[in-house]
Scaffold this motif. Structure first.
Motif, PDB file in Angstrom:
ATOM      1  N   ARG A  78       0.812  -1.217   0.000  1.00 37.91           N
ATOM      2  CA  ARG A  78       0.000   0.000   0.000  1.00 37.91           C
ATOM      3  C   ARG A  78       0.844   1.265   0.000  1.00 37.91           C
ATOM      4  NH1 ARG A  78      -2.594   0.813   4.443  1.00 37.91           N
ATOM      5  NH2 ARG A  78      -4.069   2.263   3.495  1.00 37.91           N
ATOM      6  N   MET A  79       2.075   1.174   0.494  1.00 33.12           N
ATOM      7  CA  MET A  79       2.931   2.356   0.551  1.00 33.12           C
ATOM      8  C   MET A  79       3.723   2.583  -0.738  1.00 33.12           C
ATOM      9  SD  MET A  79       4.555   2.419   4.411  1.00 33.12           S
ATOM     10  CE  MET A  79       4.734   4.212   4.419  1.00 33.12           C
ATOM     11  N   ARG A  88       7.240  14.753   3.742  1.00 36.28           N
ATOM     12  CA  ARG A  88       6.187  13.859   4.247  1.00 36.28           C
ATOM     13  C   ARG A  88       4.811  14.513   4.189  1.00 36.28           C
ATOM     14  NH1 ARG A  88       6.336  11.981  10.459  1.00 36.28           N
ATOM     15  NH2 ARG A  88       5.821  14.198  10.689  1.00 36.28           N
ATOM     16  N   GLY A  89       4.722  15.750   4.664  1.00 36.52           N
ATOM     17  CA  GLY A  89       3.438  16.443   4.653  1.00 36.52           C
ATOM     18  C   GLY A  89       2.894  16.656   3.247  1.00 36.52           C
ATOM     19  N   GLY A 113      -8.543  10.034  -5.130  1.00 38.26           N
ATOM     20  CA  GLY A 113      -8.329  10.663  -3.826  1.00 38.26           C
ATOM     21  C   GLY A 113      -6.870  10.626  -3.408  1.00 38.26           C
ATOM     22  N   LYS A 114      -6.637  10.680  -2.092  1.00 36.39           N
ATOM     23  CA  LYS A 114      -5.276  10.728  -1.584  1.00 36.39           C
ATOM     24  C   LYS A 114      -4.543   9.418  -1.829  1.00 36.39           C
ATOM     25  CE  LYS A 114      -5.783  14.341   1.897  1.00 36.39           C
ATOM     26  NZ  LYS A 114      -5.604  14.720   3.329  1.00 36.39           N
ATOM     27  N   LEU A 115      -3.224   9.538  -1.940  1.00 35.38           N
ATOM     28  CA  LEU A 115      -2.410   8.364  -2.284  1.00 35.38           C
ATOM     29  C   LEU A 115      -2.320   7.363  -1.152  1.00 35.38           C
ATOM     30  CD1 LEU A 115      -1.521  10.385  -4.544  1.00 35.38           C
ATOM     31  CD2 LEU A 115       0.708   9.298  -4.449  1.00 35.38           C
ATOM     32  N   TYR A 116      -2.359   7.846   0.095  1.00 37.09           N
ATOM     33  CA  TYR A 116      -2.170   6.919   1.218  1.00 37.09           C
ATOM     34  C   TYR A 116      -3.086   7.303   2.367  1.00 37.09           C
ATOM     35  CZ  TYR A 116       0.307   3.807   4.459  1.00 37.09           C
ATOM     36  OH  TYR A 116       0.627   2.799   5.337  1.00 37.09           O
ATOM     37  N   SER A 118       2.312   8.189  12.172  1.00 40.09           N
ATOM     38  CA  SER A 118       1.946   6.793  11.912  1.00 40.09           C
ATOM     39  C   SER A 118       2.515   6.317  10.580  1.00 40.09           C
ATOM     40  CB  SER A 118       0.420   6.631  11.902  1.00 40.09           C
ATOM     41  OG  SER A 118      -0.127   6.931  13.164  1.00 40.09           O
ATOM     42  N   VAL A 119       2.567   7.224   9.601  1.00 34.61           N
ATOM     43  CA  VAL A 119       3.122   6.862   8.296  1.00 34.61           C
ATOM     44  C   VAL A 119       4.615   6.564   8.427  1.00 34.61           C
ATOM     45  CG1 VAL A 119       3.463   7.625   5.916  1.00 34.61           C
ATOM     46  CG2 VAL A 119       1.382   8.257   7.143  1.00 34.61           C
TER      47      VAL A 119
END
Length: 305
Positions: free
Chosen positions: A125-126, A140-141, A202-205, A217-218
């Motif tokens: 998933r990552m 990261r953000g 939508g968002k990637l992760y 958490s990521v």
């Protein structure tokens, strides 16, 4: 007035313009670190030795020089305002040496290690955010604010428009870190076919229910993945460092790298030239064994024994 009383007034009066995340950081340092040690001292009685003693206690507790430097900056700003308001005759921080954090020791993957990481990531998933982190150098953000709609795979462009940061009340989405951080960058063509295979909506992760992860958490998910696959530990942010050093290694100019990384000034990019020199020196040191072990193969003074 005590130090505690002034610091709380300083937050209420002089820090209202700060971003939510910055203000929360100030409060955390003041409430958890500074007030327990200095809070009961009267402002007019505070001396440089009190501040130096505070820094020494922080070191004894194992806090880094970087943390102590942040505390020093907050105290210096707060007491500067106290001097301006006539509550102190001088700023006691002026007589205390500011802590000097050591430069972060680079921990950057080699190209071979990054290739192995991508191999292990296939189907995970990552995969998409790690691929983009390493090949495009996003923070990261920025990765967590990225949606598939921001990625134009036909034109080969990524639009960086959002930055996700954690607060005590949950994540907030802000504009990118600086004006330079809002940018459009080209995607390396080699990864476009894989991104097309991974493309979603939508968002990637996100979590499986579609809600956002806490950024911390990521980072922990990434560490867990490395541990489970026997890969050398690096921080998620080190993939941005990997991208920067690889760009310079393969001939991208400092100016071009600065634009792609969203750095506000060239000094931030120049540090990667220093890292490249360190990496080159480390590579040279690893070759020492070839010469040092020549006797193992029975060679002495050019003659095989």
């Amino acid at each position: 007035m005590t130090v505690e009383g002034w610091l709380k007034k300083y937050l209420d009066v002089y820090c209202t313009h700060l971003a939510k995340t910055t203000l929360e950081g100030y409060k955390r340092y003041i409430n958890k670190h500074i007030i327990p040690i200095l809070g009961n001292i009267k402002l007019c009685d505070l001396k440089p030795i009190h501040i130096q003693n505070f820094y020494n206690k922080e070191r004894e507790q194992g806090y880094s020089e970087k943390t102590i430097l942040q505390e020093h900056r907050i105290l210096h700003r707060a007491f500067k305002k106290a001097v301006g308001d006539g509550l102190m005759s001088r700023n006691p921080c002026d007589a205390v040496d500011a802590p000097s954090p050591e430069d972060y020791k680079h921990n950057i993957y080699t190209e071979e290690e990054f290739a192995l990481l991508l191999d292990k990531l296939q189907g995970h998933r990552m995969e998409a955010i790690i691929l983009i982190a390493g090949m495009c150098g996003l923070r990261r953000g920025e990765l967590l604010g990225l949606t598939w709609e921001d990625i134009d795979l036909d034109r080969g462009i990524i639009k960086i428009r959002r930055n996700v940061v954690p607060t005590s009340e949950g994540n907030i989405t802000k504009n990118p870190k600086t004006s330079k951080s809002a940018r459009e960058i080209a995607i390396p063509s080699a990864i476009i076919p894989r991104l097309k295979q991974l493309r979603g909506i939508g968002k990637l992760y996100t979590k499986l229910d579609g809600t956002d992860y806490h950024p911390g958490s990521v980072s922990r998910d990434f560490k867990k993945f490395l541990d489970e696959n026997g890969l050398r530990h690096i921080r998620l942010h080190d993939l941005r460092h990997f991208n920067a050093t690889m760009m310079l290694k393969h001939g991208v100019t400092e100016r071009e790298a600065q634009e792609r990384l969203g750095h506000s000034n060239s000094q931030m990019t120049k540090k990667y030239q220093h890292i490249l020199k360190e990496m080159d020196k480390e590579s040279a040191e690893k070759l020492n064994s070839i010469y040092e072990n020549k006797n193992k193969f029975g060679v002495k003074n050019g003659v095989k024994a």
